[in-house]
Write a protein that holds these residues in place. Structure first.
Motif, PDB file in Angstrom:
ATOM      1  N   LEU A 138       0.820  -1.209   0.000  1.00  0.00           N
ATOM      2  CA  LEU A 138       0.000   0.000   0.000  1.00  0.00           C
ATOM      3  C   LEU A 138       0.855   1.262   0.000  1.00  0.00           C
ATOM      4  CD1 LEU A 138      -2.650  -1.067   2.664  1.00  0.00           C
ATOM      5  CD2 LEU A 138      -3.149  -0.508   0.289  1.00  0.00           C
ATOM      6  N   GLY A 139       2.146   1.096   0.177  1.00  0.00           N
ATOM      7  CA  GLY A 139       3.027   2.266   0.256  1.00  0.00           C
ATOM      8  C   GLY A 139       2.911   2.982   1.595  1.00  0.00           C
ATOM      9  N   TRP A 140       2.516   2.250   2.630  1.00  0.00           N
ATOM     10  CA  TRP A 140       2.313   2.873   3.940  1.00  0.00           C
ATOM     11  C   TRP A 140       3.486   2.683   4.895  1.00  0.00           C
ATOM     12  CZ3 TRP A 140      -3.441   1.448   5.449  1.00  0.00           C
ATOM     13  CH2 TRP A 140      -4.297   2.168   4.612  1.00  0.00           C
ATOM     14  N   TYR A 141       4.537   2.002   4.437  1.00  0.00           N
ATOM     15  CA  TYR A 141       5.656   1.765   5.338  1.00  0.00           C
ATOM     16  C   TYR A 141       6.233   3.097   5.804  1.00  0.00           C
ATOM     17  CZ  TYR A 141       9.963  -0.117   7.271  1.00  0.00           C
ATOM     18  OH  TYR A 141      10.985  -0.445   8.122  1.00  0.00           O
ATOM     19  N   ASP A 142       6.511   3.194   7.105  1.00  0.00           N
ATOM     20  CA  ASP A 142       7.042   4.411   7.706  1.00  0.00           C
ATOM     21  C   ASP A 142       6.083   5.606   7.631  1.00  0.00           C
ATOM     22  OD1 ASP A 142       8.922   5.626   9.249  1.00  0.00           O
ATOM     23  OD2 ASP A 142      10.109   6.373   7.568  1.00  0.00           O
ATOM     24  N   THR A 143       4.770   5.338   7.487  1.00  0.00           N
ATOM     25  CA  THR A 143       3.802   6.432   7.592  1.00  0.00           C
ATOM     26  C   THR A 143       2.867   6.135   8.762  1.00  0.00           C
ATOM     27  OG1 THR A 143       2.068   5.406   6.288  1.00  0.00           O
ATOM     28  CG2 THR A 143       3.752   6.645   5.066  1.00  0.00           C
ATOM     29  N   LEU A 144       2.159   7.171   9.213  1.00  0.00           N
ATOM     30  CA  LEU A 144       1.251   6.963  10.339  1.00  0.00           C
ATOM     31  C   LEU A 144       0.029   6.141   9.950  1.00  0.00           C
ATOM     32  CD1 LEU A 144       1.355  10.310  12.340  1.00  0.00           C
ATOM     33  CD2 LEU A 144       2.765   8.267  12.560  1.00  0.00           C
ATOM     34  N   TYR A 145      -0.270   6.057   8.644  1.00  0.00           N
ATOM     35  CA  TYR A 145      -1.392   5.200   8.230  1.00  0.00           C
ATOM     36  C   TYR A 145      -1.185   3.769   8.724  1.00  0.00           C
ATOM     37  CZ  TYR A 145      -2.645   8.915   4.968  1.00  0.00           C
ATOM     38  OH  TYR A 145      -3.007  10.111   4.422  1.00  0.00           O
ATOM     39  N   ALA A 146       0.079   3.326   8.616  1.00  0.00           N
ATOM     40  CA  ALA A 146       0.386   1.930   8.952  1.00  0.00           C
ATOM     41  C   ALA A 146       0.042   1.615  10.402  1.00  0.00           C
ATOM     42  CB  ALA A 146       1.860   1.645   8.690  1.00  0.00           C
ATOM     43  N   VAL A 147       0.209   2.579  11.294  1.00  0.00           N
ATOM     44  CA  VAL A 147      -0.038   2.292  12.709  1.00  0.00           C
ATOM     45  C   VAL A 147      -1.420   2.769  13.157  1.00  0.00           C
ATOM     46  CG1 VAL A 147       2.359   2.184  13.444  1.00  0.00           C
ATOM     47  CG2 VAL A 147       1.221   4.390  13.359  1.00  0.00           C
ATOM     48  N   THR A 148      -2.186   3.388  12.252  1.00  0.00           N
ATOM     49  CA  THR A 148      -3.503   3.893  12.628  1.00  0.00           C
ATOM     50  C   THR A 148      -4.630   3.048  12.027  1.00  0.00           C
ATOM     51  OG1 THR A 148      -2.543   6.100  12.581  1.00  0.00           O
ATOM     52  CG2 THR A 148      -4.921   5.966  12.730  1.00  0.00           C
ATOM     53  N   VAL A 149      -4.622   2.938  10.692  1.00  0.00           N
ATOM     54  CA  VAL A 149      -5.784   2.379  10.001  1.00  0.00           C
ATOM     55  C   VAL A 149      -6.166   0.970  10.489  1.00  0.00           C
ATOM     56  CG1 VAL A 149      -6.755   1.798   7.749  1.00  0.00           C
ATOM     57  CG2 VAL A 149      -5.365   3.851   8.013  1.00  0.00           C
ATOM     58  N   PRO A 150      -5.203   0.041  10.647  1.00  0.00           N
ATOM     59  CA  PRO A 150      -5.631  -1.302  11.070  1.00  0.00           C
ATOM     60  C   PRO A 150      -6.276  -1.335  12.451  1.00  0.00           C
ATOM     61  CG  PRO A 150      -3.409  -1.373  10.179  1.00  0.00           C
ATOM     62  CD  PRO A 150      -3.763   0.071  10.347  1.00  0.00           C
ATOM     63  N   PHE A 151      -6.114  -0.268  13.244  1.00  0.00           N
ATOM     64  CA  PHE A 151      -6.602  -0.300  14.629  1.00  0.00           C
ATOM     65  C   PHE A 151      -7.801   0.611  14.852  1.00  0.00           C
ATOM     66  CE2 PHE A 151      -2.122  -1.218  14.356  1.00  0.00           C
ATOM     67  CZ  PHE A 151      -2.107  -2.489  14.909  1.00  0.00           C
ATOM     68  N   LEU A 152      -8.420   1.059  13.763  1.00  0.00           N
ATOM     69  CA  LEU A 152      -9.536   1.995  13.900  1.00  0.00           C
ATOM     70  C   LEU A 152     -10.774   1.332  14.495  1.00  0.00           C
ATOM     71  CD1 LEU A 152      -9.232   4.078  10.621  1.00  0.00           C
ATOM     72  CD2 LEU A 152      -8.739   4.815  12.951  1.00  0.00           C
ATOM     73  N   VAL A 153     -10.843   0.016  14.473  1.00  0.00           N
ATOM     74  CA  VAL A 153     -11.974  -0.677  15.084  1.00  0.00           C
ATOM     75  C   VAL A 153     -11.439  -1.711  16.068  1.00  0.00           C
ATOM     76  CG1 VAL A 153     -13.479  -0.397  13.092  1.00  0.00           C
ATOM     77  CG2 VAL A 153     -12.063  -2.432  13.295  1.00  0.00           C
ATOM     78  N   SER A 154     -12.296  -2.064  17.033  1.00  0.00           N
ATOM     79  CA  SER A 154     -11.863  -3.054  18.011  1.00  0.00           C
ATOM     80  C   SER A 154     -13.029  -3.964  18.373  1.00  0.00           C
ATOM     81  CB  SER A 154     -11.317  -2.339  19.245  1.00  0.00           C
ATOM     82  OG  SER A 154     -11.826  -2.898  20.422  1.00  0.00           O
ATOM     83  N   ALA A 155     -12.790  -5.257  18.297  1.00  0.00           N
ATOM     84  CA  ALA A 155     -13.849  -6.209  18.627  1.00  0.00           C
ATOM     85  C   ALA A 155     -14.248  -6.063  20.091  1.00  0.00           C
ATOM     86  CB  ALA A 155     -13.363  -7.635  18.359  1.00  0.00           C
ATOM     87  N   PHE A 156     -13.229  -5.868  20.935  1.00  0.00           N
ATOM     88  CA  PHE A 156     -13.514  -5.669  22.352  1.00  0.00           C
ATOM     89  C   PHE A 156     -14.402  -4.443  22.556  1.00  0.00           C
ATOM     90  CE2 PHE A 156     -12.263  -3.334  26.204  1.00  0.00           C
ATOM     91  CZ  PHE A 156     -12.733  -4.216  27.154  1.00  0.00           C
ATOM     92  N   GLY A 157     -14.124  -3.376  21.794  1.00  0.00           N
ATOM     93  CA  GLY A 157     -14.914  -2.153  21.905  1.00  0.00           C
ATOM     94  C   GLY A 157     -16.373  -2.389  21.548  1.00  0.00           C
ATOM     95  N   VAL A 158     -16.611  -3.100  20.462  1.00  0.00           N
ATOM     96  CA  VAL A 158     -17.991  -3.394  20.045  1.00  0.00           C
ATOM     97  C   VAL A 158     -18.690  -4.200  21.125  1.00  0.00           C
ATOM     98  CG1 VAL A 158     -19.410  -4.625  18.369  1.00  0.00           C
ATOM     99  CG2 VAL A 158     -17.409  -3.346  17.595  1.00  0.00           C
ATOM    100  N   PHE A 159     -17.991  -5.218  21.610  1.00  0.00           N
ATOM    101  CA  PHE A 159     -18.591  -6.113  22.599  1.00  0.00           C
ATOM    102  C   PHE A 159     -18.920  -5.366  23.884  1.00  0.00           C
ATOM    103  CE2 PHE A 159     -18.123  -9.386  25.942  1.00  0.00           C
ATOM    104  CZ  PHE A 159     -19.188 -10.173  25.553  1.00  0.00           C
TER     105      PHE A 159
END
Lengths: 280, 323
Positions: A138-159
């Motif tokens: 995706l060209g996200w290496y060394d960008t903040l997208y890499a550490v943000t986007v995958p964590f925008l949702v949480s199963a624990f949070g929904v539950f």
């Protein structure tokens, strides 16, 4: 309560002694961190090891800021951005989905909810290697997208939000909203979200702390040039092996905000954790 | 769980809209659309993001593990060869032994201590209980990296606090990261320090859910505190205890950051791999060396299978022994 049980549940001085001992063990590393962070570099090699704080904190912290290899300030700002965005998103998406699962009827509701619960049990490391490859593609290496986007949702949070919403929001209130002609989103925004506020606060705090502290993934996809705080700390401690007062000054600065947040909101956090434990 | 009737959207309360007013009937069909589709809209963000960044990579790990896969792009299908190679891989077994060794050294003392502390905090007339709870939980707030940095210093060979304390009782300084037992102890102590308070709170919550009259009845029958703990607290606590054990298993078998920082970022965990864990070995294969990603993926699945089996085993053991 009768006198027999009063005797039974009284607290002996021995209990307090044991608890105070446990507290000292819990606090000592924090104290030690401050001791080293405020000592000059050569005082650290003393035998016996220093036990009281010194006055070199400003000097040590100055060296952290001057250290071009660590990018400490960038790390601090990055951590603040990433943690805030992730927290906001987890709370919003969690409360929306939690509201839907608790209060709305739709086809497949139970199966979908079950699938969320199952995902909570799968270790994240199982997908680590391909995810790393995806971030490259995706060209996200060394960008903040890499550490943000995958964590925008949480199963624990929904539950967690689902559990809280099914108790805290009364169906009558939602019906009243419908009768008044509010659509589902207005009901969420004006009725459900305010009612979820206590749970949202706990979820937000937990998410913020977790994101602020996360290490493995940021370490895998960020470089020292554009780090989060933890990554900066790691490279600082690996590269400047001997300059412990500098490393500890940085560690202390990275830890203090969390400790303050915890002292202010600790009661809610602990309440939330204990409540969550009984229900699950 | 609420009754289905209470969660159902209210039936259209208003009488059917007057067909002569088209504006109202359009509003009505909008409401129907809203009721029908908005729930999916609200749960969609979770499923989209989790699907792309959580579920898909997981399946892809399985697919990769059946290939000689190179993260730069080349791959050939080799069936289960990666898995058969694991069986004779010395480093894999070394990492497995290390992981379970550290896991035992951290989980067992941690849970016993948590049980003890929770029992103390469960006293009805305890003063300052919030302060105690917060102080004991505080280690869990700090980042793993910070903990590992601080403990790394405490475990220093030449001027660390622990060796100084040992010296006072006449023990020679230990080179903590040079041997298996000592590096395991150091890493496990970080885990213990960070997680004991958390487990204490969870167990305490379980204890507080036990009805007090059970204890009152027992004390009238003359059972002392020790007896009550074994006969009432522990059996009633089984579900919570199972939960805590499984959580510790999942976390403990994935241990990564503490040993990595303790090794100053060296992914092999010491010169002789004395404390390289499975998660570190997976990272070494899959991300540090891009050309063995397929083999790394096989390690990831092997790890997952171990975690699942071990959780199941713990679940059965804990349930049997406490009941």
């Amino acid at each position: 309560m009768n006198s027999a049980s009063q005797r039974l549940w009284r607290t002996s001085p021995l209990t307090y002694c044991a608890l105070v001992l446990a507290v000292l063990f819990s606090i000592y590393p924090f104290y030690y961190m401050i001791v080293i962070a405020t000592r000059s570099l050569d005082a650290i090699n003393d035998v016996p090891p220093p036990m009281t704080p010194g006055d070199s904190f400003g000097d040590n912290f100055g060296r952290v800021l001057d250290n071009d290899a660590a990018n400490f300030v960038t790390g601090l700002i990055n951590s603040l951005i990433v943690s805030s965005v992730v927290t906001l998103s987890v709370v919003i998406t969690g409360s929306l989905a939690g509201f839907a699962f608790a209060k709305l009827r739709f086809r497949g509701r139970n199966v979908l909810l079950l699938s969320i619960i199952v995902t909570m049990m799968i270790p994240t490391q199982l997908g680590l290697i391909p995810l790393w490859g995806m971030i490259q593609d995706l060209g996200w290496y060394d960008t903040l997208y890499a550490v943000t986007v995958p964590f925008l949702v949480s199963a624990f949070g929904v539950f967690m939000m689902r559990q809280y919403a099914s108790q805290a929001v009364s169906d009558e209130l939602i019906e009243a909203g419908r009768v008044d002609g509010a659509n589902t989103f207005r009901i969420y925004w004006n009725i459900v979200l305010p009612a979820l506020r206590p749970a949202a606060a706990v979820l937000g705090l937990l998410t913020f702390m977790e994101t602020w502290n996360s290490y493995l993934w940021p370490y895998a996809v960020l470089t020292p040039e554009n780090p989060t705080l933890q990554v900066s700390l790691a490279f600082l401690s690996y590269a400047y092996y001997t300059d412990y007062s500098q490393v500890f000054a940085a560690t202390a600065i990275g830890t203090v905000p969390l400790v303050i947040v915890f002292i202010v909101f600790g009661r809610q956090i602990i309440g939330g954790i204990m409540e969550g434990a009984v229900k699950s | 769980m609420s009754l289905p009737a209470t969660t159902a959207p209210p039936p259209p309360a208003a009488p059917p809209p007057d067909p002569s007013t088209p504006r109202r009937s359009r509003a009505h069909s909008l409401t129907r659309l809203d009721l029908k589709f908005s729930p999916y809209l609200y749960i969609a963000p979770f499923f989209v993001i989790f699907g792309v960044f959580g579920f898909y990579p997981m399946l892809r790990t399985a697919w990769m593990s059946l290939h000689d896969w190179n993260l730069v792009g080349d791959h050939t299908f080799i069936g289960f060869d990666n898995y058969t190679a694991l069986v004779t891989d010395e480093y894999f077994w070394n990492a497995t032994v290390n992981t379970f060794g550290i896991f035992l050294l951290s989980t067992v003392p941690q849970l016993l201590l948590a049980l003890f502390l929770a029992n103390l905090l469960n006293r009805t007339f305890l003063r300052a209980r919030t302060v105690f709870r917060m102080a004991i939980f505080m280690p869990n707030v700090v980042s793993v990296a910070a903990v590992a940095i601080v403990f790394g210093m405490l475990f220093q060979r030449d001027f660390g606090v622990f060796n100084w304390l040992l010296g006072m009782v006449g023990v020679d300084p230990v080179d903590w990261d040079a041997q298996r037992w000592s590096s395991w102890t150091a890493v496990a102590s970080m885990v213990n320090w960070r997680w004991t308070g958390y487990n204490t709170l969870i167990l305490l919550a379980g204890m507080q859910a036990i009805p007090r009259d059970l204890y009152e009845a027992a004390s009238i029958d003359g059972a002392n505190q020790w007896k009550q703990f074994w006969r009432i607290t522990l059996p009633m606590l089984t579900p919570t205890f199972v939960f805590v054990v499984i959580l510790s298993t999942i976390g403990g078998l994935q241990l990564f950051t503490e040993p990595l920082v303790f090794a100053n970022g060296n992914i092999t965990g010491g010169d002789q791999r004395e404390f390289q864990t499975l998660a570190m070995y997976m990272y070494e294969l899959g991300i540090e060396n891009l050309n063995t990603a397929g083999y790394g993926a096989a390690v990831a699945w092997a790890m997952f299978i171990m975690i699942a089996l071990f959780s199941l085993l713990n679940f059965l053991l804990v349930r049997r022994s406490v009941k």
